[in-house]
Scaffold this motif. Structure first.
Motif, short mmCIF file in Angstrom:
data_model
loop_
_atom_site.label_atom_id
_atom_site.label_comp_id
_atom_site.label_asym_id
_atom_site.label_seq_id
_atom_site.Cartn_x
_atom_site.Cartn_y
_atom_site.Cartn_z
N HIS A 333 53.27 44.51 52.37
CA HIS A 333 52.23 43.56 52.78
C HIS A 333 52.56 43.04 54.19
N PRO A 334 52.39 43.87 55.21
CA PRO A 334 52.75 43.46 56.57
C PRO A 334 51.97 42.22 57.00
N ALA A 335 52.68 41.30 57.62
CA ALA A 335 52.06 40.06 58.09
C ALA A 335 52.73 39.64 59.39
N GLY A 336 52.15 38.68 60.05
CA GLY A 336 52.76 38.10 61.24
C GLY A 336 53.07 39.12 62.32
N ARG A 337 54.31 39.06 62.83
CA ARG A 337 54.71 39.94 63.93
C ARG A 337 54.60 41.42 63.54
N LEU A 338 54.95 41.74 62.31
CA LEU A 338 54.89 43.14 61.89
C LEU A 338 53.45 43.63 61.87
N ALA A 339 52.55 42.85 61.35
CA ALA A 339 51.14 43.25 61.32
C ALA A 339 50.61 43.45 62.73
N ALA A 340 51.00 42.55 63.64
CA ALA A 340 50.54 42.69 65.03
C ALA A 340 51.11 43.96 65.67
N ALA A 341 52.38 44.26 65.39
CA ALA A 341 52.99 45.46 65.96
C ALA A 341 52.32 46.72 65.41
N LEU A 342 51.99 46.71 64.12
CA LEU A 342 51.34 47.88 63.52
C LEU A 342 49.94 48.09 64.07
N ARG A 343 49.25 47.02 64.44
CA ARG A 343 47.93 47.19 65.05
C ARG A 343 48.03 47.96 66.35
N VAL A 344 49.10 47.73 67.09
CA VAL A 344 49.31 48.48 68.34
C VAL A 344 49.66 49.93 68.03
N THR A 345 50.58 50.14 67.11
CA THR A 345 50.99 51.50 66.75
C THR A 345 49.81 52.32 66.24
N ASP A 346 49.01 51.73 65.38
CA ASP A 346 47.89 52.44 64.77
C ASP A 346 46.66 52.49 65.66
N GLY A 347 46.71 51.82 66.81
CA GLY A 347 45.56 51.81 67.71
C GLY A 347 45.34 53.10 68.46
N VAL A 348 46.27 54.07 68.34
CA VAL A 348 46.13 55.31 69.11
C VAL A 348 44.87 56.09 68.72
N CYS A 349 44.35 55.85 67.52
CA CYS A 349 43.13 56.53 67.09
C CYS A 349 41.91 55.62 67.03
N THR A 350 42.12 54.32 67.14
CA THR A 350 41.02 53.38 66.86
C THR A 350 40.52 52.60 68.07
N ASP A 351 41.33 52.47 69.12
CA ASP A 351 40.93 51.53 70.16
C ASP A 351 40.54 52.19 71.48
N TRP A 352 40.15 53.47 71.43
CA TRP A 352 39.62 54.12 72.63
C TRP A 352 38.72 55.27 72.22
N VAL A 353 37.96 55.77 73.17
CA VAL A 353 37.02 56.85 72.91
C VAL A 353 37.34 58.00 73.85
N PRO A 354 38.06 59.01 73.38
CA PRO A 354 38.42 60.13 74.25
C PRO A 354 37.18 60.82 74.81
N ARG A 355 37.22 61.13 76.12
CA ARG A 355 36.14 61.88 76.75
C ARG A 355 36.54 63.33 77.00
N ALA A 356 37.81 63.65 76.84
CA ALA A 356 38.29 65.02 76.96
C ALA A 356 38.32 65.67 75.57
#
Length: 422
Positions: A333-356
């Motif tokens: 049950h990630p929370a706090g700092r760990l949850a925030a860090a995982l949002r960054v780690t898992d953002g590689v597929c969710t927080d941008w739209v590849p044009r290539a």
């Protein structure tokens, strides 16, 4: 030298593979001893500035093919081999996770193709526990194969070691996508400088790939290139392989539920907690998350100076023997700092739209990076309107591991695709 029990990737323990050695690759086939070019001490330097470059090897096309087919754990495909190549170890300026100046190392392989202008392929490797088990230091075929494959096909192969690996100082910042991204981008910059010294030019468009841990790093680099982080390089295509793209929603639940290789689960869980604690302060003392006696040994064991064999021997065979109740709950049950860090780690597929162009490669029934990771990434990209074809590699085997086999199978598949994008 045959390896025994070595963890090679974000997802991989294989008893058929071996314990690493810190033996550096030496120059073979060159007319003169390897020489270093060093930046003057005290000069004002910027990210990507070359500190030193050392010529390691010269291989003919036949020698490269022989090395690829001579791997005891399974021959690599040589269908793309066309040219001989030269390899170089580069030490360069970059920044640590806090933006402070540091250095890192990596391998550059240039084809002996006669072409002056070369397309670069950036390959980011899977998890290594021992500093010496990276392409700029290790002579093992596993570590060298991507560089040999891409360079002998006519590309400039650029392989960063990441922070704290190879000749880089300090511990590695494992699965820290921001610093993996800066290290990979700065390795591209340093490689451009070295290529220019050899009378070659790296073209604007970069082809990006990576395996396991390196799949997330590849997506981080691709995003950075698309966003214009460098004035020269641009993203041309990206091909991640068997990544842990969904740590919170796929990778951690699989580890905790016993759906991955048991020993691998123990080591990746330990590495995850130790590495993320260094950056995000998840616990005050190891005893809060690790059971005795591992609370007294685990952080030292994962400092990069111990081989995979030593780590296997120094860790338990089950998560129940490794984790305290608090440690397991933190991961469940990630929370706090760990949850925030995982949002960054898992953002590689969710927080941008590849044009290539993007392709996602995976192996059926991967025992280390469960397929739910790739499904998660595919769904996230599709939700953004991105067509990212899934490439099913089947059930490849390397030393008894489908996960490791996926790197071998994907290297052959990706080089063929990249040749169509040139």
């Amino acid at each position: 030298m045959k390896r025994v029990s070595r963890i090679l990737v974000v997802s991989a323990v294989s008893a058929a593979l071996t314990a690493g050695s810190a033996t550096a690759v030496v120059a073979q086939g060159s007319d003169a001893p390897a020489a270093a070019v060093v930046a003057p001490v005290g000069t004002q330097v910027s990210r990507g500035t070359v500190v030193s470059v050392e010529h390691l090897r010269t291989l003919t096309a036949r020698q490269a093919a022989a090395e690829l087919t001579g791997d005891e754990a399974g021959a690599w495909d040589t269908g793309a081999v066309r040219y001989g190549l030269d390899t170089f170890r580069i030490v360069y300026r970059t920044v640590d996770p806090y933006g402070r100046p540091t250095t890192a190392s990596g391998l550059l392989a240039l084809p002996r193709s006669g072409e002056r202008r070369l397309r670069a392929v950036s390959f980011t490797h899977g998890t290594e526990l021992f500093k010496g088990d990276v392409a700029s230091v290790s002579a093992e075929v596993w570590d060298q194969a991507p560089a040999l494959t891409y360079a002998s096909a006519g590309f400039a192969a650029v392989l960063p070691d990441y922070l704290g690996m190879g000749l880089g100082p300090g511990p590695q910042a494992w699965m820290d996508v921001p610093s993996e991204t800066t290290a990979a981008l700065d390795m591209l910059r340093a490689s451009r400088t070295v290529a220019a010294r050899k009378g070659r030019e790296l073209r604007h468009g970069v082809l990006v790939t990576g395996f396991s841990q390196g799949a997330s790093a590849a997506l981080g680099l691709a995003r950075s290139l698309q966003e214009g982080a460098d004035g020269w390089f641009r993203l041309r295509g990206v091909a991640p392989v068997s990544g842990a793209y969904a740590f919170r929603d796929a990778a951690l639940p699989a580890l905790l539920a016993g759906r991955t290789d048991p020993k691998a689960s123990v080591i990746y869980t330990a590495l995850f907690l130790v590495a993320f604690n260094r950056l995000h302060h998840l616990y005050d003392t190891p005893a809060q998350v690790f059971r005795a006696p591992y609370d007294r040994t685990i952080e030292g064991l994962l400092d990069g100076t111990h081989t995979g064999q030593e780590v296997v021997a120094g860790t338990p065979d089950s998560l129940d023997a490794l984790l305290t109740v608090r440690g397991r709950a933190m991961l469940a049950h990630p929370a706090g700092r760990l949850a925030a860090a995982l949002r960054v780690t898992d953002g590689v597929c969710t927080d941008w739209v590849p044009r290539a162009p993007v392709r996602l490669y995976y192996a059926d029934g991967d025992e280390q990076a469960v397929n739910a990771n790739t499904a998660y990434c595919h769904a996230a990209l599709r939700a953004h309107g991105v067509d990212a074809p899934l490439v099913d590699l089947g059930t490849p085997d390397y030393g008894g591991s489908r996960h490791l086999g996926s790197q071998q199978a994907a290297t052959a598949a990706v080089v063929r695709w990249f040749r169509t994008l040139r």
